[in-house]
Design a protein around this motif. Structure first.
Motif, short mmCIF file in Angstrom:
data_model
loop_
_atom_site.label_atom_id
_atom_site.label_comp_id
_atom_site.label_asym_id
_atom_site.label_seq_id
_atom_site.Cartn_x
_atom_site.Cartn_y
_atom_site.Cartn_z
N ILE A 107 21.55 -70.33 -71.58
CA ILE A 107 20.53 -69.66 -70.78
C ILE A 107 21.06 -69.58 -69.35
O ILE A 107 21.46 -70.60 -68.78
CB ILE A 107 19.19 -70.40 -70.82
N GLU A 108 21.06 -68.41 -68.77
CA GLU A 108 21.62 -68.20 -67.44
C GLU A 108 20.51 -67.99 -66.41
O GLU A 108 19.56 -67.25 -66.66
CB GLU A 108 22.54 -66.97 -67.43
N GLY A 109 20.65 -68.67 -65.26
CA GLY A 109 19.72 -68.46 -64.15
C GLY A 109 18.67 -69.55 -64.06
O GLY A 109 18.04 -69.91 -65.05
N ARG B 68 11.45 -71.34 -66.75
CA ARG B 68 10.40 -70.75 -67.60
C ARG B 68 10.55 -71.22 -69.05
O ARG B 68 9.55 -71.48 -69.73
CB ARG B 68 10.45 -69.22 -67.51
N TYR B 69 11.79 -71.32 -69.48
CA TYR B 69 12.03 -71.79 -70.84
C TYR B 69 11.56 -73.24 -71.01
O TYR B 69 10.92 -73.60 -72.00
CB TYR B 69 13.51 -71.66 -71.17
N THR C 282 23.19 -72.86 -65.46
CA THR C 282 23.25 -72.55 -66.89
C THR C 282 22.74 -73.75 -67.68
O THR C 282 22.94 -74.91 -67.28
CB THR C 282 24.68 -72.23 -67.35
N GLU D 44 15.65 -69.60 -62.68
CA GLU D 44 14.28 -69.22 -63.01
C GLU D 44 14.08 -69.08 -64.50
O GLU D 44 13.06 -69.51 -65.06
CB GLU D 44 13.90 -67.91 -62.31
N GLN D 45 15.07 -68.48 -65.18
CA GLN D 45 14.97 -68.32 -66.63
C GLN D 45 14.94 -69.68 -67.33
O GLN D 45 14.18 -69.90 -68.29
CB GLN D 45 16.16 -67.50 -67.15
N SER E 97 17.14 -75.93 -75.57
CA SER E 97 17.72 -74.61 -75.86
C SER E 97 18.19 -74.56 -77.29
O SER E 97 18.18 -75.56 -77.98
CB SER E 97 18.88 -74.33 -74.92
#
Length: 326
Positions: A239-241, A247-248, A223, A243-244, A326
């Protein structure tokens, strides 16, 4: 954990030096209780104001001034913690404890131009790493105070009870409940040298916009949480994950302008600092399990970055930039 220092010296006429020598202990205590250096400084100031508001005869009657100061500061913190949740309901986005630099990296001055007293510098150990402070945020005010006073500062439960207004048995139960919360979130410790290597690889992958390398460094269930406080852009939710998050991060790196990422110690552990045009705009703290990053905290709220700025650059007018995570 920090060990308890002697809370003062019994003396019939406590002098200024004896009273002020407790300042560092009080700052250390209040920061751990509140997770905010600014609030900790306010608590210590109020504590001393109450001491000097007492008639001299009452001051002289206090057997151990340090213990008196600790009791007052702890009670002020307890009251602040009781109202903190209500205050944070109006806070914009996620709230993250205020990050602190290594002592040698502390700024040379405050935004108002005054010098930073060495007594205001918090001792960095495992009781101030970001993961630990975040767990403390999940505790009730009484749990947090009982746990910090007993487990970190080594006060007896009888002394804790006097401070929080509960029986020693009740304080023992509060500390036990808090200890259970801490243990439930603790993973096997990753050696500091290994953490440094992971953070360095993370920095290089981020700068290179290497999404596959970032994914490899992030736990699949990682996270990332950002704290802008409404003063800097930050996502309202974590933001969870892995890969996510990767990418962010790559998207942010692609929009970066005049940004430098530096390896720095954050709350006693390896972390990163983002500078835009030489001004600190974000501080990143990490938590690890093995070779992976499990949690990433990004503090962008300029009011929480005060210790990271040079005295000539308060930073409040230098918010923004695509380095925000974030």
């Amino acid at each position: 954990m920090a060990t308890r220092s002697e809370p003062g010296h019994a003396r019939p006429d406590p002098g200024l030096s004896a009273i002020m020598s407790e300042r560092r202990q009080l700052i250390n205590l209040a920061y751990r209780l509140l997770g905010s250096l600014a609030d900790a400084e306010d608590v210590v100031q109020e504590t001393y104001a109450r001491w000097y508001a007492m008639p001299q005869q009452q001051q002289e009657a206090v057997e151990t001034p340090g213990a008196w100061l600790t009791t007052v500061a702890s009670r002020i913190c307890l009251n602040l913690l009781g109202s903190a949740r209500a205050r944070r309901e109006t806070y914009v986005g996620e709230w993250i404890p205020e990050p602190l630099p290594e002592r040698t990296e502390w700024n040379s001055g405050r935004s108002d131009g005054s010098a930073v007293d060495p007594a205001d510098r918090v001792t960095l150990d495992e009781s101030v790493n970001m993961a630990f402070l975040v767990v403390l945020e999940s505790m009730t005010p009484a749990e947090r105070v009982a746990f910090i006073l007993h487990d970190v500062f080594r006060y007896s439960f009888a002394e804790v009870g006097e401070i929080v207004g509960r029986t020693p048995a009740a304080c023992r139960q509060l500390a036990s409940s808090a200890r259970h919360r801490v243990r439930a979130t603790q993973a096997p410790a990753t050696p500091t040298a290994h953490q440094t290597g992971i953070v360095r690889d993370f920095k290089r992958a981020w700068e290179a916009k290497d999404i596959h390398a970032l994914i490899g460094l992030l736990d699949p269930h990682a996270t990332a949480t950002g704290d802008g406080g409404g003063l800097a852009s930050a996502a309202p939710c974590p933001i969870e994950g892995g890969e996510q998050i990767a990418r962010y991060l790559v998207g942010l790196a692609g929009r970066a302008t005049n940004v430098t990422i530096l390896e720095r110690t954050v709350n006693g552990q390896p972390g990163l600092v983002a500078l835009q045009d030489g001004i600190t705009v974000a501080v990143y703290a990490f938590d690890f399990v093995g070779d992976r990053i499990t949690r990433l905290w990004a503090v962008l709220n300029p009011e929480k970055l005060r210790p990271w700025h040079d005295g000539s650059h308060p930073g409040h007018d230098h918010v923004g930039g695509p380095t925000k995570i974030s």
